[in-house]
Each structure stands twice: as C-alpha cells, then as structure tokens.
Design a protein around this motif. Structure first.
Motif, PDB file in Angstrom:
ATOM      1  N   THR A 150       0.818  -1.209   0.000  1.00 41.55           N
ATOM      2  CA  THR A 150       0.000   0.000   0.000  1.00 41.55           C
ATOM      3  C   THR A 150       0.858   1.268   0.000  1.00 41.55           C
ATOM      4  N   TRP A 176       0.627   3.919  -2.965  1.00 39.49           N
ATOM      5  CA  TRP A 176       0.309   5.331  -2.719  1.00 39.49           C
ATOM      6  C   TRP A 176       1.310   6.248  -3.413  1.00 39.49           C
ATOM      7  N   VAL A 182      -7.475  -0.202  -5.619  1.00 41.32           N
ATOM      8  CA  VAL A 182      -8.042  -0.040  -4.273  1.00 41.32           C
ATOM      9  C   VAL A 182      -7.518   1.229  -3.620  1.00 41.32           C
ATOM     10  N   VAL A 183      -6.211   1.474  -3.721  1.00 39.10           N
ATOM     11  CA  VAL A 183      -5.634   2.684  -3.133  1.00 39.10           C
ATOM     12  C   VAL A 183      -6.227   3.918  -3.794  1.00 39.10           C
ATOM     13  N   GLN A 242      -9.191   4.226  -5.151  1.00 36.83           N
ATOM     14  CA  GLN A 242     -10.560   4.393  -4.674  1.00 36.83           C
ATOM     15  C   GLN A 242     -10.595   4.989  -3.259  1.00 36.83           C
ATOM     16  N   GLN A 243      -9.702   4.521  -2.398  1.00 42.17           N
ATOM     17  CA  GLN A 243      -9.673   5.038  -1.029  1.00 42.17           C
ATOM     18  C   GLN A 243      -9.284   6.506  -0.995  1.00 42.17           C
ATOM     19  N   ILE A 244      -8.297   6.879  -1.811  1.00 41.50           N
ATOM     20  CA  ILE A 244      -7.889   8.282  -1.844  1.00 41.50           C
ATOM     21  C   ILE A 244      -9.015   9.147  -2.384  1.00 41.50           C
ATOM     22  N   ALA A 301     -12.235   8.487  -2.185  1.00 41.98           N
ATOM     23  CA  ALA A 301     -13.284   8.567  -1.149  1.00 41.98           C
ATOM     24  C   ALA A 301     -12.903   9.531  -0.038  1.00 41.98           C
ATOM     25  N   ALA A 302     -11.614   9.520   0.344  1.00 39.01           N
ATOM     26  CA  ALA A 302     -11.173  10.449   1.394  1.00 39.01           C
ATOM     27  C   ALA A 302     -11.271  11.892   0.921  1.00 39.01           C
TER      28      ALA A 302
END
Length: 378
Positions: free
Chosen positions: A60, A64, A95-96, A98-100, A102-103
């Motif tokens: 991860t 990133w 996945v990373v 998508q998370q960034i 969403a944040a």
C-alpha cells in the motif's frame, strides 16, 4: 531464501514519453524514491506509458507513491497509461486510488474549537431551561393522570401504594431515627458551652425544641429520603426504560404514570409527615440526654421548659413542610428515571442527578419557607 529488497526506481527514456518502473515498491524498498519522483517531467499534451513489468513487489505504501506520481503527471495534461503490472498489483493500485478518492470526497471535518466561557454559560443555561420546561410538563402529565384516577377511583394502585409506604417509610425508620437522635445530641452539645457561660442552662430546651421541630427534623428526614428513596425511584424507572419494560406496559394498555409515579407520590405524602414526627421525638430525646449529661438539666425540668418554649405553631411549621418535600423527592426521582436513555451508564447518571436535584430543591424550598414564615411572623 528471500531476495534482498531492491530499491524502487523510475527510468525515463530520453527520446520517448515512457517510464520504466522497477524494484520493490514497498515500505522497505521505496527508499528515496519520492525525491527521485520530483525530477520526473513529461511534455504536456502527450501520451505516455508507465511500464510496471519489472516491479517485483508492491504494497500500500508503494501503491500510494505510484498513485501520487501518476496524479501529478496527469495534472500536467499528460495521458499516462499503466501497463505490465501483475494482476494483484493492478488491483491493489485500484483499491488505493478508490480510497484516496473517497477520502477526498469526504474530508475530515476541522476540529471544533473549544467553547468560550460565554458559550459554556449559554449552553448551560439552555440545558437548565429545557430541563425545567420538561419537569413542568412532567408535573402536568401527573396532574392529568391523578385527575383521571380521582374520576375513576378503581384505577388507583393501592397495593403499590402500600408497598411504597413500607419501603419508603417503615424501612427508613432506623436510619431516620438514628440520625435525628445524633443530631439532637449535637445541637445540645454545641449549645451547652455557650449557655453555661451565661447561666442559662434551662434554655437548652428552647434551642433543641425549636431547631429540631422547625428546621432540622424536616430537613434531615427529607435529605435522607432523597438519597434513599429518590435514588431508588430513578434507578427503578431508568432500568425499566432501558429494558423497554415501560414500552411494553404502554403496549398492554397500562399507563406508566398511574402504575409507577402516582403510587410513589401518594406513599411519600403519607410517610414523610410521620417520619418527621418520629424524627422530632428522637431528636428532642437526644437533646434531653445531652442536656442532663452536660448541663445538669433533668428530664422534668427539660419537659416543663420545652412545653412553654415550643408552641403548636412551631410544631406544625415543621410538619407543614412535609407535603412539599415529599412531592419534590418523588417527582424529581421519577422524572429523572423517565429521562434515562442508552444503557447502564445512563441509569447511574440519572440516579445521581435525581439525588442532587432533589436535595438542592428541598434546601431551596426550606429557605423559601423560612422567608415566608418570617414574613408571616410564624
């Protein structure tokens, strides 16, 4: 043996818009890659390829860093396409990303600054006002329920009333009697030295009689019941509220106020005057014992002076406070019980509030009685 990590690297072709990614893009392998990424530049409005065929490992942290590089390049009007990544690396990169995203769409709210003193005072005043209004509404609901029971006497829960008379009255006799007896001893003992200096030993009957009958006996009895019965009422109703027993009662057509509140109020209205009479007797008896031991005033002399010094008005003043004190204790205890929400911690919190508010209101009412009786010359 595991291969030793090879630091991540980015190689750019001098004549083409291509990037070659290699090495271990992991927390241990990225090393100084971030400083190297800052030197990577591509011409704007062009297409580029980032070749990840030679990436040996990706976690991860590396994903990133890679996403950060791609975002910077794409922000410069460069269309960057990633190819050659192993399927699991490509999935991790997605996945990373998508998370960034969403944040970024749901940023963490800025911390709320601490409230100023004026703001805390305002919020406290608002809480007190809202609770006062809720208490008055609760009193109105109980008055309405009482009126309904008066119109239909068969709705009175006399068995529950008798149970509360026993638990709040008979069971409280030992503690009320003991504390009143000790209070009478203390009052006589504290006044003994001053009375002895002026040769006014006999006036200890005035001191004990008036102080116990008018103030100390009603007040100490009400405080004991506030801590003993008021807390029990709040805990009982609060536990029933948490376990949804009160909702079940409403479902069955049983009015919670008629079942839980009115019997407690009626019981305290009955037992508190009787407890005050009991406290008067033991308080005066304790003062008599101390007067005989410290001042040499016998029981007969004490009794003769007591009858002359203490009028029936002083006795009735103390008894007259009982209904008001009883109503305060029962209503506040039940009110805080019905305000319980959540779990067991809320039961404890509301029980504490019931005791504190009951004692405060009892003392406030006693002070108002003193002012009123003084104005009426009683």
């Amino acid at each position: 043996m595991k291969p030793s990590p090879v630091e991540a690297a980015v190689l750019s072709q001098p004549t083409a818009q291509d990037l070659e990614l290699s090495g271990f893009w992991t927390a241990r392998g990225i090393g100084v890659i971030e400083r190297q990424l800052e030197t990577v530049r591509l011409a704007s409005k062009t297409d580029a390829v980032a070749d990840g065929t030679h990436i040996e490992a990706l976690d991860t942290a590396g994903a990133w860093v890679l996403y950060k590089l791609l975002t910077r390049l794409r922000g410069g009007n460069v269309v960057v396409t990633v190819r050659g990544l192993r399927p699991r690396f490509a999935k991790l990169l997605d996945v990373v990303a998508q998370q960034i995203a969403a944040a970024a769409a749901n940023p963490v709210p800025a911390p709320i600054p601490p409230a100023t003193a004026l703001e805390r005072i305002g919020r406290g005043s608002e809480a007190v006002l809202s609770q006062t209004i809720a208490l008055l509404a609760f009193i109105g609901k109980n008055a309405h329920a009482l009126a309904g029971c008066v119109r239909h006497p068969e709705r009175f829960r006399w068995r529950t009333v008798l149970y509360n008379v026993r638990s709040a009255g008979v069971d409280a006799l030992p503690i009320v009697g003991l504390l009143s007896f000790m209070l009478g001893i203390v009052v006589a003992y504290q006044g003994a030295d001053q009375l002895r200096q002026y040769g006014a030993n006999i006036f200890v009957a005035d001191l004990v009689g008036l102080s116990m009958l008018r103030e100390f006996a009603p007040l100490i009895t009400a405080i004991i019941l506030a801590g003993r019965s008021g807390s029990a009422y709040a805990a009982q109703i609060g536990t029933m509220k948490v376990t949804e027993e009160i909702d079940a009662m409403r479902t069955l057509g049983i009015a919670p106020l008629e079942q839980l509140v009115l019997p407690k109020i009626i019981a305290l209205l009955i037992v508190l005057p009787l407890l005050i009479v009991f406290a008067d007797f033991l308080g005066v008896f304790g003062g008599m014992l101390m007067a005989r031991a410290q001042l040499g005033v016998g029981f007969v002399e004490f009794g003769d002076r007591f009858v002359k010094a203490v009028s029936i008005t002083a006795y009735m003043v103390g008894i007259g406070k009982a209904p008001v004190f009883a109503g305060i204790i029962a209503v506040v205890g039940c009110f805080q019980g019905f305000r319980t929400e959540g779990g067991a911690d809320s039961v404890g919190r509301q029980t504490t509030r019931a005791v504190v508010q009951s004692i405060f209101l009892v003392i406030l009412a006693d002070a108002l009685f003193s002012v009123a009786f003084s104005a009426l010359d009683l």
